[in-house]
Design a protein around this motif. Structure first.
Motif, PDB file in Angstrom:
ATOM      1  N   ALA A 382       0.855  -1.189   0.000  1.00 49.80           N
ATOM      2  CA  ALA A 382       0.000   0.000   0.000  1.00 49.80           C
ATOM      3  C   ALA A 382       0.887   1.232   0.000  1.00 49.80           C
ATOM      4  N   VAL A 383       0.564   2.184  -0.833  1.00 51.21           N
ATOM      5  CA  VAL A 383       1.366   3.409  -0.872  1.00 51.21           C
ATOM      6  C   VAL A 383       0.447   4.605  -0.665  1.00 51.21           C
ATOM      7  N   ALA A 384       1.000   5.625  -0.057  1.00 52.40           N
ATOM      8  CA  ALA A 384       0.221   6.846   0.173  1.00 52.40           C
ATOM      9  C   ALA A 384       0.006   7.556  -1.150  1.00 52.40           C
ATOM     10  N   MET A 385      -1.200   8.088  -1.329  1.00 54.44           N
ATOM     11  CA  MET A 385      -1.483   8.827  -2.560  1.00 54.44           C
ATOM     12  C   MET A 385      -1.174  10.294  -2.319  1.00 54.44           C
ATOM     13  N   SER A 386      -0.574  10.910  -3.300  1.00 60.24           N
ATOM     14  CA  SER A 386      -0.295  12.343  -3.161  1.00 60.24           C
ATOM     15  C   SER A 386      -0.646  13.029  -4.474  1.00 60.24           C
ATOM     16  N   ALA A 387      -0.925  14.275  -4.393  1.00 62.12           N
ATOM     17  CA  ALA A 387      -1.255  15.021  -5.602  1.00 62.12           C
ATOM     18  C   ALA A 387       0.039  15.336  -6.335  1.00 62.12           C
ATOM     19  N   GLN A 388       0.270  14.582  -7.413  1.00 61.07           N
ATOM     20  CA  GLN A 388       1.510  14.791  -8.172  1.00 61.07           C
ATOM     21  C   GLN A 388       1.194  15.559  -9.437  1.00 61.07           C
ATOM     22  N   ILE A 389       2.042  16.535  -9.733  1.00 59.06           N
ATOM     23  CA  ILE A 389       1.829  17.329 -10.941  1.00 59.06           C
ATOM     24  C   ILE A 389       3.097  17.258 -11.779  1.00 59.06           C
ATOM     25  N   PRO A 390       3.085  16.698 -12.993  1.00 61.07           N
ATOM     26  CA  PRO A 390       1.950  15.979 -13.566  1.00 61.07           C
ATOM     27  C   PRO A 390       1.874  14.569 -12.982  1.00 61.07           C
ATOM     28  N   PRO A 391       0.726  13.886 -13.146  1.00 61.69           N
ATOM     29  CA  PRO A 391       0.623  12.527 -12.614  1.00 61.69           C
ATOM     30  C   PRO A 391       1.562  11.584 -13.378  1.00 61.69           C
ATOM     31  N   PRO A 392       1.960  10.471 -12.758  1.00 63.45           N
ATOM     32  CA  PRO A 392       2.854   9.539 -13.454  1.00 63.45           C
ATOM     33  C   PRO A 392       2.196   9.016 -14.727  1.00 63.45           C
ATOM     34  N   PRO A 393       2.972   8.872 -15.794  1.00 61.99           N
ATOM     35  CA  PRO A 393       2.381   8.339 -17.031  1.00 61.99           C
ATOM     36  C   PRO A 393       1.958   6.888 -16.846  1.00 61.99           C
ATOM     37  N   HIS A 394       0.900   6.501 -17.540  1.00 60.94           N
ATOM     38  CA  HIS A 394       0.439   5.111 -17.531  1.00 60.94           C
ATOM     39  C   HIS A 394       0.915   4.481 -18.841  1.00 60.94           C
ATOM     40  N   ILE A 395       1.925   3.629 -18.755  1.00 62.24           N
ATOM     41  CA  ILE A 395       2.497   3.013 -19.957  1.00 62.24           C
ATOM     42  C   ILE A 395       1.940   1.604 -20.066  1.00 62.24           C
ATOM     43  N   ARG A 396       1.082   1.412 -21.061  1.00 67.30           N
ATOM     44  CA  ARG A 396       0.372   0.137 -21.207  1.00 67.30           C
ATOM     45  C   ARG A 396       0.914  -0.629 -22.411  1.00 67.30           C
ATOM     46  N   PHE A 397       1.574  -1.734 -22.135  1.00 66.55           N
ATOM     47  CA  PHE A 397       2.068  -2.581 -23.220  1.00 66.55           C
ATOM     48  C   PHE A 397       0.931  -3.508 -23.671  1.00 66.55           C
ATOM     49  N   ASN A 398      -0.126  -2.865 -24.175  1.00 71.64           N
ATOM     50  CA  ASN A 398      -1.317  -3.609 -24.595  1.00 71.64           C
ATOM     51  C   ASN A 398      -1.458  -3.604 -26.117  1.00 71.64           C
TER      52      ASN A 398
END
Length: 427
Positions: A382-398
């Protein structure tokens, strides 16, 4: 469950061109040639011979990829350029004149930049480093010569393949073809831990020698995927068609690069030990554009541009394999003479003209989370959520992507592949 398993194998069959001469004497017939690389000092050599041959090996890897890509079209690709380079470099010890020149050129060696002796010393060092038993990555690579008991090898060739390539010499009677095939297949199955079986189906009636190179690699991710997070997902084969896959997930910091010019993401996933997997994800419709510039300079630039950043990563589990007729691919690359009646392999054997009749390569890869079946421990992170600017990219190898396995100790590309359909049945 293994986290990642890679193995591949190259097999070269050499057949007689003319009349062959006298038998092997009893001593040679009984001889098993095997020097263990572990016996050698692991200390770094001052001129780092393995570093000298790395650029040529990389150039060959990408040239060969382009050749396979041209031949197979929009299908999965997986092979070991290092296995192929090693086997043909070893064979080049017995090649002469234009046959030798073509082999050097095909393997991307320029003798004005690296001397012939340095090539073999370089491969010798690569074998020593890859077979180091103290490495965290389980990796073994080796060579064997199955030699007909009527073929008398030249002592210099025998000494060189033993000294530089740690080759085992195994006396075989090719007159009993079924027995010879069984012996070679048993050797291959043992060396690849049962992953490659019955590779050799037939042998040319004139076969006098078979050269085998194998490489076996089992790596564990430095940051394993949690198998509780793996779920069914869609993998887009193209704009309209998809297949169901088991998609693994991670939300951690990785070395990442976004190449805007090439329209692709590059993600480096390290193994425990000194090896990494480079996954390249082209944007929709840009695979051809990325493949067209898949050169050692491009990949080198990507690796130098990697920056650590948090990402949401989706990567499918997959098991694919590739089988290739190296002979036809080499001939398209201008390496023709060694397969013809003009072949000059006069440095291999006494009173016997040889040519390569067959060269085949098979590679298998299995990528999964890195769980061990015997473990009964579950870890939920479990990790703490924080307001990140910009949010981490979602890299989907789909969607279709490329994969390159690099050994950082030897600066060598161990494996290359293109995953077009992770659910495709192995060939």
């Amino acid at each position: 469950m293994k986290s990642a398993l890679y193995l591949c194998l190259l097999l070269l069959g050499l057949q007689v061109q003319g009349q062959h001469g006298s038998n092997l004497n009893d001593e040679q017939q009984e001889e098993k040639i095997h020097h263990s690389p572990e016996d050698h000092s692991q200390s770094e050599d001052e001129n780092l011979p393995h570093v000298k041959i790395a650029p040529s090996n990389a150039e060959f890897a990408f040239r060969f990829y382009q050749q396979i890509r041209e031949e197979v079209g929009n299908k999965n690709i997986f092979f070991s350029p290092l296995s192929i380079s090693t086997a043909f470099a070893m064979l080049s010890l017995g090649a002469r004149s234009n046959t030798l020149n073509q082999l050097h050129k095909g393997l991307a060696f320029n003798l004005t930049e690296v001397e012939e002796q340095e090539i073999h010393v370089g491969f010798q060092r690569v074998l020593q480093l890859l077979n180091d038993p103290h490495r965290e990555v389980q990796l073994s690579m080796g060579n064997a010569l199955f030699v007909d008991d009527e073929l008398k090898l030249l002592q210099k060739f025998l000494d060189d393949v033993t000294n530089f390539y740690y080759s085992e010499g195994i006396s075989t009677s090719f007159r009993n073809s079924a027995e010879a095939i069984k012996e070679i297949n048993n050797y291959i199955e043992t060396k690849t831990h049962g992953k490659i079986v019955d590779l050799v189906k037939t042998l040319d009636p004139e076969t006098m020698m078979v050269l085998v190179n194998y490489i076996f690699f089992k790596g564990y991710w430095e940051k394993p995927f949690n198998n509780l997070a793996t779920r069914d997902d869609d993998f887009m084969l193209d704009a309209k068609n998809s297949v169901k896959v088991k998609m693994m997930h991670q939300s951690k910091a990785f070395n990442v690069h976004r190449d805007e010019k090439m329209s692709c993401w590059v993600v480096e996933i390290p193994y425990k030990g000194n090896a990494v997997a480079l996954f390249i994800l082209p944007d929709e419709g840009t695979m051809k554009q990325v493949e067209d510039v898949l050169l050692k300079e491009t990949v080198s630039n990507w690796m130098q541009s990697l920056k650590k950043r948090k990402i949401y990563l989706d990567l499918p589990k997959f098991s694919i394999s590739g089988s290739y007729d190296i002979k036809s691919l080499f001939e398209k690359m201008g390496v023709t003479e060694v397969f013809s009646d003009q072949a000059d392999l006069s440095g291999v054997a006494e009173k016997t003209r040889l040519k390569v009749s067959k060269a085949i390569h098979k590679a298998v890869v299995d990528v999964s989370e890195n769980g061990t079946e015997a473990a009964a421990v579950t870890v939920i992170e479990a990790v703490a959520m924080s307001a990140q600017i910009p949010p981490p990219p979602h890299i989907r190898f789909n969607k279709p992507f490329l994969m390159i396995i690099v050994d950082k100790t030897t600066h060598g590309i161990l494996f290359m592949g293109k995953i077009v359909n992770p659910a495709a049945k192995e060939d």
